[in-house]
Design a protein around this motif. Structure first.
Motif, PDB file in Angstrom:
ATOM      1  N   VAL A  70       0.829  -1.159   0.118  1.00  0.00           N
ATOM      2  CA  VAL A  70      -0.072   0.098  -0.197  1.00  0.00           C
ATOM      3  C   VAL A  70       0.851   1.380   0.155  1.00  0.00           C
ATOM      4  O   VAL A  70       0.574   2.261  -0.539  1.00  0.00           O
ATOM      5  CB  VAL A  70      -0.853  -0.041   1.210  1.00  0.00           C
ATOM      6  CG1 VAL A  70      -0.289   0.234   2.502  1.00  0.00           C
ATOM      7  CG2 VAL A  70      -2.152   1.196   1.011  1.00  0.00           C
ATOM      8  N   ASN A  71       1.950   1.350   0.600  1.00  0.00           N
ATOM      9  CA  ASN A  71       3.054   2.245   0.661  1.00  0.00           C
ATOM     10  C   ASN A  71       3.451   2.707  -0.745  1.00  0.00           C
ATOM     11  O   ASN A  71       3.971   3.822  -0.799  1.00  0.00           O
ATOM     12  CB  ASN A  71       4.097   2.040   1.641  1.00  0.00           C
ATOM     13  CG  ASN A  71       3.777   1.596   2.884  1.00  0.00           C
ATOM     14  OD1 ASN A  71       2.700   2.092   3.320  1.00  0.00           O
ATOM     15  ND2 ASN A  71       4.482   0.877   3.742  1.00  0.00           N
TER      16      ASN A  71
ATOM     17  N   ASN B  95       1.772   3.389  -3.278  1.00  0.00           N
ATOM     18  CA  ASN B  95       0.776   4.257  -3.938  1.00  0.00           C
ATOM     19  C   ASN B  95       0.750   3.919  -5.470  1.00  0.00           C
ATOM     20  O   ASN B  95       0.475   4.901  -6.148  1.00  0.00           O
ATOM     21  CB  ASN B  95       1.413   5.866  -3.747  1.00  0.00           C
ATOM     22  CG  ASN B  95       1.255   6.218  -2.182  1.00  0.00           C
ATOM     23  OD1 ASN B  95       0.230   5.920  -1.360  1.00  0.00           O
ATOM     24  ND2 ASN B  95       2.512   6.862  -1.804  1.00  0.00           N
ATOM     25  N   GLY B  96       0.434   2.623  -5.658  1.00  0.00           N
ATOM     26  CA  GLY B  96       0.241   2.281  -6.763  1.00  0.00           C
ATOM     27  C   GLY B  96       1.164   2.220  -8.012  1.00  0.00           C
ATOM     28  O   GLY B  96       0.986   1.721  -8.996  1.00  0.00           O
ATOM     29  N   GLU B  97       2.350   2.712  -7.547  1.00  0.00           N
ATOM     30  CA  GLU B  97       3.604   2.459  -8.442  1.00  0.00           C
ATOM     31  C   GLU B  97       3.934   0.952  -8.716  1.00  0.00           C
ATOM     32  O   GLU B  97       3.974   0.339  -7.663  1.00  0.00           O
ATOM     33  CB  GLU B  97       4.679   3.220  -7.829  1.00  0.00           C
ATOM     34  CG  GLU B  97       5.951   3.325  -8.730  1.00  0.00           C
ATOM     35  CD  GLU B  97       7.039   3.986  -8.226  1.00  0.00           C
ATOM     36  OE1 GLU B  97       8.171   4.090  -8.955  1.00  0.00           O
ATOM     37  OE2 GLU B  97       6.888   4.853  -6.945  1.00  0.00           O
ATOM     38  N   GLY B  98       3.881   0.520  -9.828  1.00  0.00           N
ATOM     39  CA  GLY B  98       4.464  -0.806 -10.185  1.00  0.00           C
ATOM     40  C   GLY B  98       3.106  -1.832 -10.510  1.00  0.00           C
ATOM     41  O   GLY B  98       3.260  -2.776 -10.874  1.00  0.00           O
ATOM     42  N   PHE B  99       1.956  -1.040 -10.114  1.00  0.00           N
ATOM     43  CA  PHE B  99       0.669  -1.647 -10.362  1.00  0.00           C
ATOM     44  C   PHE B  99      -0.096  -1.206 -11.553  1.00  0.00           C
ATOM     45  O   PHE B  99      -0.216  -0.096 -11.698  1.00  0.00           O
ATOM     46  CB  PHE B  99      -0.319  -1.816  -9.096  1.00  0.00           C
ATOM     47  CG  PHE B  99       0.466  -2.622  -7.917  1.00  0.00           C
ATOM     48  CD1 PHE B  99      -0.048  -3.905  -7.581  1.00  0.00           C
ATOM     49  CD2 PHE B  99       1.273  -1.808  -6.765  1.00  0.00           C
ATOM     50  CE1 PHE B  99       0.646  -4.550  -6.632  1.00  0.00           C
ATOM     51  CE2 PHE B  99       1.861  -2.702  -5.903  1.00  0.00           C
ATOM     52  CZ  PHE B  99       1.497  -3.916  -5.910  1.00  0.00           C
TER      53      PHE B  99
ATOM     54  N   LYS C 149      11.124  -3.239  -3.481  1.00  0.00           N
ATOM     55  CA  LYS C 149      10.564  -1.958  -2.666  1.00  0.00           C
ATOM     56  C   LYS C 149       9.486  -2.457  -1.573  1.00  0.00           C
ATOM     57  O   LYS C 149       9.327  -1.607  -0.789  1.00  0.00           O
ATOM     58  CB  LYS C 149       9.719  -1.027  -3.608  1.00  0.00           C
ATOM     59  CG  LYS C 149      10.408  -0.252  -4.651  1.00  0.00           C
ATOM     60  CD  LYS C 149      11.355   0.557  -4.043  1.00  0.00           C
ATOM     61  CE  LYS C 149      12.158   1.539  -5.266  1.00  0.00           C
ATOM     62  NZ  LYS C 149      13.096   2.458  -4.659  1.00  0.00           N
ATOM     63  N   ALA C 150       8.939  -3.649  -1.737  1.00  0.00           N
ATOM     64  CA  ALA C 150       8.030  -4.115  -0.540  1.00  0.00           C
ATOM     65  C   ALA C 150       8.715  -4.937   0.370  1.00  0.00           C
ATOM     66  O   ALA C 150       9.747  -5.569   0.049  1.00  0.00           O
ATOM     67  CB  ALA C 150       6.633  -4.695  -1.491  1.00  0.00           C
ATOM     68  N   LYS C 151       7.906  -5.343   1.605  1.00  0.00           N
ATOM     69  CA  LYS C 151       8.406  -6.180   2.653  1.00  0.00           C
ATOM     70  C   LYS C 151       8.477  -7.456   1.769  1.00  0.00           C
ATOM     71  O   LYS C 151       9.424  -8.367   2.259  1.00  0.00           O
ATOM     72  CB  LYS C 151       7.564  -6.095   3.798  1.00  0.00           C
ATOM     73  CG  LYS C 151       8.073  -7.059   5.057  1.00  0.00           C
ATOM     74  CD  LYS C 151       6.970  -7.124   6.093  1.00  0.00           C
ATOM     75  CE  LYS C 151       7.289  -8.018   7.084  1.00  0.00           C
ATOM     76  NZ  LYS C 151       6.374  -7.903   8.101  1.00  0.00           N
ATOM     77  N   SER C 152       7.679  -8.180   1.156  1.00  0.00           N
ATOM     78  CA  SER C 152       7.542  -9.431   0.584  1.00  0.00           C
ATOM     79  C   SER C 152       6.633  -9.308  -0.460  1.00  0.00           C
ATOM     80  O   SER C 152       5.798  -8.362  -0.635  1.00  0.00           O
ATOM     81  CB  SER C 152       6.958 -10.307   1.650  1.00  0.00           C
ATOM     82  OG  SER C 152       6.960 -11.618   1.241  1.00  0.00           O
TER      83      SER C 152
END
Length: 166
Positions: free
Chosen positions: A91-92, A94-98, A125-128
């Motif tokens: 969620v952090n 903010n839509g980037e990469g999706f 960029k994400a935790k997992s």
């Protein structure tokens, strides 16, 4: 009489859920986030994705598409509500990469493309990248039979079977 004898009844007794992603299927308890691992949102499975494509796990309707495109809710034609949450702490981003390929209210069939994402970017960029697939209204249904520790192919491999009656 013939319907009962030959099993031709139209009443479904279970909902079959196919993999919304291609990858390794894990028990929800293996998700490194207590909200999912402790089933606070409901029971389910998780998939470690091999590619950045999410498809519908059932025939139904898109009931929620988060504005950050990292999660989507599907309600099956039998009323089963499924949350697909791509990665952890995504969620952090903010839509980037999706990228979303559907809209809220849209009817979908099992295997229809819902979301694509940049797996390498999310990995960095994400935790997992582990993706929980949660039955959010499971208390309204019966037992959940899971196919765990297998490699699933999106849109084809059955990963859960949920009894429609308690």
């Amino acid at each position: 009489m013939l319907k009962k004898l030959f099993g031709l009844s139209k009443t479904k007794k279970e909902e079959l859920v196919v993999a919304p992603l291609t990858g390794a299927v894990k028990n929800i308890e293996e998700v490194p986030d207590p909200v999912f691992a402790q089933r606070m949102m409901g029971d389910g499975i998780a998939i470690v994705p091999e590619e950045g494509v999410v498809v519908s796990p059932v025939d139904g309707e898109v009931v929620q598409l988060f504005h950050t495109k990292h999660a989507i809710g599907i309600k099956s034609s039998n009323g089963l509500e499924i949350l697909i949450h791509v990665g952890l702490e995504t969620v952090n981003l903010n839509g980037e990469g999706f990228e979303a390929h559907v809209a809220t209210g849209q009817q979908v069939k099992a295997g229809d493309k819902l979301i694509t994402f940049d797996l390498a970017f999310i990995s960095e960029k994400a935790k997992s990248t582990i993706t929980p697939i949660v039955i959010t209204n499971g208390d309204a249904f019966g037992a959940v039979d899971k196919s765990l520790d297998i490699r699933a192919e999106k849109g084809t491999t059955q990963v859960m079977k949920i009894a429609l009656e308690k």
